[in-house]
Design an enzyme around this catalytic site. Structure first.
Site, PDB file in Angstrom:
ATOM      1  N   ASP A 287       2.437 -34.282 -25.541  1.00  0.00           N
ATOM      2  CA  ASP A 287       3.331 -33.159 -25.801  1.00  0.00           C
ATOM      3  C   ASP A 287       4.207 -32.960 -24.551  1.00  0.00           C
ATOM      4  O   ASP A 287       3.918 -33.532 -23.491  1.00  0.00           O
ATOM      5  CB  ASP A 287       2.473 -31.912 -26.086  1.00  0.00           C
TER       6      ASP A 287
ATOM      7  N   ASP B   3       6.439 -29.552 -23.592  1.00  0.00           N
ATOM      8  CA  ASP B   3       6.471 -28.225 -22.972  1.00  0.00           C
ATOM      9  C   ASP B   3       5.064 -27.645 -22.842  1.00  0.00           C
ATOM     10  O   ASP B   3       4.304 -27.590 -23.805  1.00  0.00           O
ATOM     11  CB  ASP B   3       7.351 -27.291 -23.803  1.00  0.00           C
TER      12      ASP B   3
ATOM     13  N   ASP C 162      -0.836 -28.490 -25.570  1.00  0.00           N
ATOM     14  CA  ASP C 162      -1.239 -27.172 -25.051  1.00  0.00           C
ATOM     15  C   ASP C 162      -1.280 -26.044 -26.072  1.00  0.00           C
ATOM     16  O   ASP C 162      -1.854 -24.999 -25.786  1.00  0.00           O
ATOM     17  CB  ASP C 162      -0.301 -26.752 -23.922  1.00  0.00           C
TER      18      ASP C 162
END
Ligand SMILES: [Mg+2]
Length: 256
Positions: A23, A25, A204
């Site tokens: 991922d 961000d 996240d």
């Protein structure tokens, strides 16, 4: 020395049998006040390129951003990638992205309503990614609950379309229910150079849980960032720790 890192992944990683999904961000990059203000630290693109090489190309970035946005951020690096949570799929760096099954640009009318609902909260920022709409409220934390309620109400008023609202960190997103990061991972693992490899997914937020589940189903490794999530094998404290871990991986000599 390696106590903060997943031991298996740092010490015994078999680059020829591993596929890495990352991922962006909150995982590779620290959050900024708005998505266009994030900073790609010096050396990160080179580290990713080196890992891609070590992994024989079995590395894909899996992001909520559009691929155009991703490429702009990491220019001149261009990787295999899934954009807008898997609505856009690029299976080879030099290929044009394809639209995932079930992905279609969301209706313009829905965008107008989505933007109006979001703009009613000062500081909140609507973003049109064609396949999904995002309402960022990092600069308007007090809007979190009422904005969510307003967007859910907007979705309930839709007579057609199978859309869902997902909770990201300081953002809400509307996207087709059939599009998610787990499905994107599955598509990559069907084809070379990913096929047959053990997947590792690092992410996240809630949208990454689809990715975690997808790799867990394939006896892979799931790594969260910032906070624990269901089915994860390890939690990195923050993106800086993820970057350090990747640098260490990239510094390892390739096994011949
Ligand atoms: Mg993220």
């Amino acid at each position: 020395m390696n106590s903060h890192f997943p031991k298996m992944a740092t010490d015994d990683l078999d680059f020829q049998r591993t596929a890495l999904f990352l991922d962006v961000d909150g995982t590779l990059l620290d959050f900024a006040a708005t998505p266009d203000r994030v900073v790609v630290p010096d050396g990160l693109a080179a580290t990713i390129a080196r890992l891609e090489d070590l992994l024989g190309g079995a590395l894909a970035i899996v992001t909520g951003r559009t691929l155009a946005d991703l490429d702009r951020l990491f220019f001149p690096l261009r990787t295999r990638a899934a954009g807008v949570h898997g609505a856009e799929l690029r299976f080879a760096p030099d290929e044009v992205a394809i639209e995932a099954q079930g992905a279609a640009p969301l209706p313009e009318g829905l965008w107008r309503e989505f933007a109006a609902v979001t703009d009613a909260f000062p500081g909140a920022l609507p973003e049109n990614k064609r396949y999904s709409f995002t309402a960022h409220y990092r600069a308007a934390p007090q809007a979190a609950a009422p904005l969510r309620a307003a967007l859910l109400s907007l979705l309930e008023r839709q007579a057609t379309g199978d859309f869902e609202l997902t909770d990201a960190l300081c953002a809400y997103e509307i996207k087709p229910s059939s599009v998610n990061k787990g499905e994107a991972v599955r598509r990559f693992l069907e084809r070379p150079p990913f096929v047959g490899r053990r997947p590792m997914f690092v992410g996240d937020d809630a949208s990454d849980e689809f990715g975690f589940r997808s790799v867990a189903d394939r006896r892979g490794l799931a790594f969260a960032v910032g906070a624990a999530r269901p089915e994860v094998d390890h939690v990195f404290a923050d993106p800086a720790t993820v970057r350090l871990w990747l640098e260490r991986l990239a510094a390892q000599p390739a096994v011949s």
